[in-house]
Design a protein around this motif. Structure first.
Motif, short mmCIF file in Angstrom:
data_model
loop_
_atom_site.label_atom_id
_atom_site.label_comp_id
_atom_site.label_asym_id
_atom_site.label_seq_id
_atom_site.Cartn_x
_atom_site.Cartn_y
_atom_site.Cartn_z
N ARG A 10 40.52 27.48 43.64
CA ARG A 10 41.32 27.55 42.42
C ARG A 10 40.87 26.50 41.41
NH1 ARG A 10 47.39 27.19 44.43
NH2 ARG A 10 47.76 27.57 42.21
N THR A 11 40.13 25.50 41.87
CA THR A 11 39.65 24.44 40.98
C THR A 11 38.40 24.83 40.22
OG1 THR A 11 40.56 22.72 42.45
CG2 THR A 11 38.81 22.05 40.93
N ASN A 65 47.82 24.28 47.55
CA ASN A 65 48.05 23.90 46.15
C ASN A 65 47.78 22.41 45.91
OD1 ASN A 65 50.33 22.85 47.46
ND2 ASN A 65 51.59 23.08 45.62
N LEU A 69 49.43 23.06 36.23
CA LEU A 69 48.24 22.36 36.71
C LEU A 69 48.43 20.87 36.47
CD1 LEU A 69 45.43 24.64 35.22
CD2 LEU A 69 46.42 24.73 37.52
N GLY A 123 51.94 18.07 43.71
CA GLY A 123 51.90 19.41 44.29
C GLY A 123 53.28 19.95 44.57
N LEU A 132 49.05 23.83 40.94
CA LEU A 132 47.91 23.19 41.58
C LEU A 132 47.90 21.72 41.21
CD1 LEU A 132 45.23 23.45 43.19
CD2 LEU A 132 44.09 23.89 41.01
N GLU A 155 41.30 26.73 49.78
CA GLU A 155 41.92 27.52 48.72
C GLU A 155 42.11 26.71 47.44
OE1 GLU A 155 46.16 29.78 47.76
OE2 GLU A 155 45.50 29.57 49.85
N ALA A 156 42.56 25.45 47.58
CA ALA A 156 42.78 24.63 46.39
C ALA A 156 41.48 24.41 45.62
CB ALA A 156 43.40 23.29 46.78
N LEU A 183 45.57 18.32 41.66
CA LEU A 183 44.24 17.83 42.04
C LEU A 183 44.23 16.32 42.00
CD1 LEU A 183 41.92 20.27 40.06
CD2 LEU A 183 42.55 20.36 42.48
#
Length: 247
Positions: free
Chosen positions: A14-15, A134, A88, A104, A112, A10-11, A114
């Protein structure tokens, strides 16, 4: 079906919209998004090369327990980044992913975080220990971050720049992907005092490949890239910089 389809985390899903050039077929077979593949690049230096190896990752994991207690305990709390709920965030040179996971938690489930690193073995470890809806990880080159300009509300780069042949190129990329008004936290080892400076010169002149930035050089690099340096602080042999991106 000839083969089982791999489910994109999922993460990572979203990226993909955050990327300047998203791949047609994202490589997420190892749990992170690999944007490099088997490409040739500038040698990272003996220390970073060792950490990128599978054996080095095992050693690095043990070293992290000691190094981060001493080195990262000197960092300011991530609350200074003022991560907004649902924001983000990006951790460049994320290593085993512990800082990414903290980001996170700060961003919350709607946000989110990263982590970007170049080491496959480190990214595998980070995904295993910290991957979440996330919290995601991307294999990318810090000197050419794959994200759109002004993407992130907060960016961190902790204990990384000393391993990069051209650290100010990374500084410019960190500022580029930061949103106007967003905050950037950098931490690097830096010499202080006459003896420390002499030792640092021996290190940087050695085959180890370390590059040690001073406060003035780092601040100038941040300003040139479009950031205002809010604060620089030296604690023992560690240099902290907290900056905001100009509107």
């Amino acid at each position: 079906m000839d083969r089982l389809e791999h489910v994109v985390p999922e993460a990572i899903s979203r990226t993909l919209p955050l990327l300047k050039d998203p791949p047609d077929e994202p490589d997420t077979a190892r749990g992170y998004l690999d944007l490099l593949g088997p490409v040739n690049r500038e040698p990272p230096g003996p220390i970073q090369a060792a950490w990128e190896s599978t054996a080095g990752a095992a050693v690095y994991d043990t070293a992290q327990r000691l190094t981060r207690k001493v080195f990262l305990s000197l960092r300011p709390p991530l609350s200074v980044l003022r991560v907004p709920d649902g924001g983000l965030t990006l951790d460049v040179g994320s290593g085993p992913g512990d800082i990414t996971a903290e980001l996170g938690r700060a961003a919350g489930p709607r946000g989110l975080a990263l982590g970007a690193d170049i080491s496959e073995s480190m990214l595998e470890r980070a995904v295993r220990d910290h991957g979440a809806p996330n919290v995601g990880f991307v294999r990318a080159d810090a000197t050419r971050l794959p994200f759109h300009d002004g993407t992130f509300a907060a960016v961190t780069c902790l204990a990384v720049l000393q391993l990069v042949p051209r650290p100010l190129d990374v500084v410019a990329e960190l500022v580029r992907v930061l949103a106007p008004g967003g905050r950037l936290a950098i931490m690097v080892p830096s010499p202080r005092g006459r003896l420390a400076t002499r030792v640092a010169k021996l290190i940087t002149d050695s085959p180890a490949g370390l590059v040690l930035l001073g406060a003035e050089e780092l601040a100038d690099g941040l300003h040139d890239a479009g950031a205002d340096t809010v604060h620089t602080r030296q604690a023992a042999f560690v240099l902290h910089a907290l900056a905001t991106k100009r509107a």
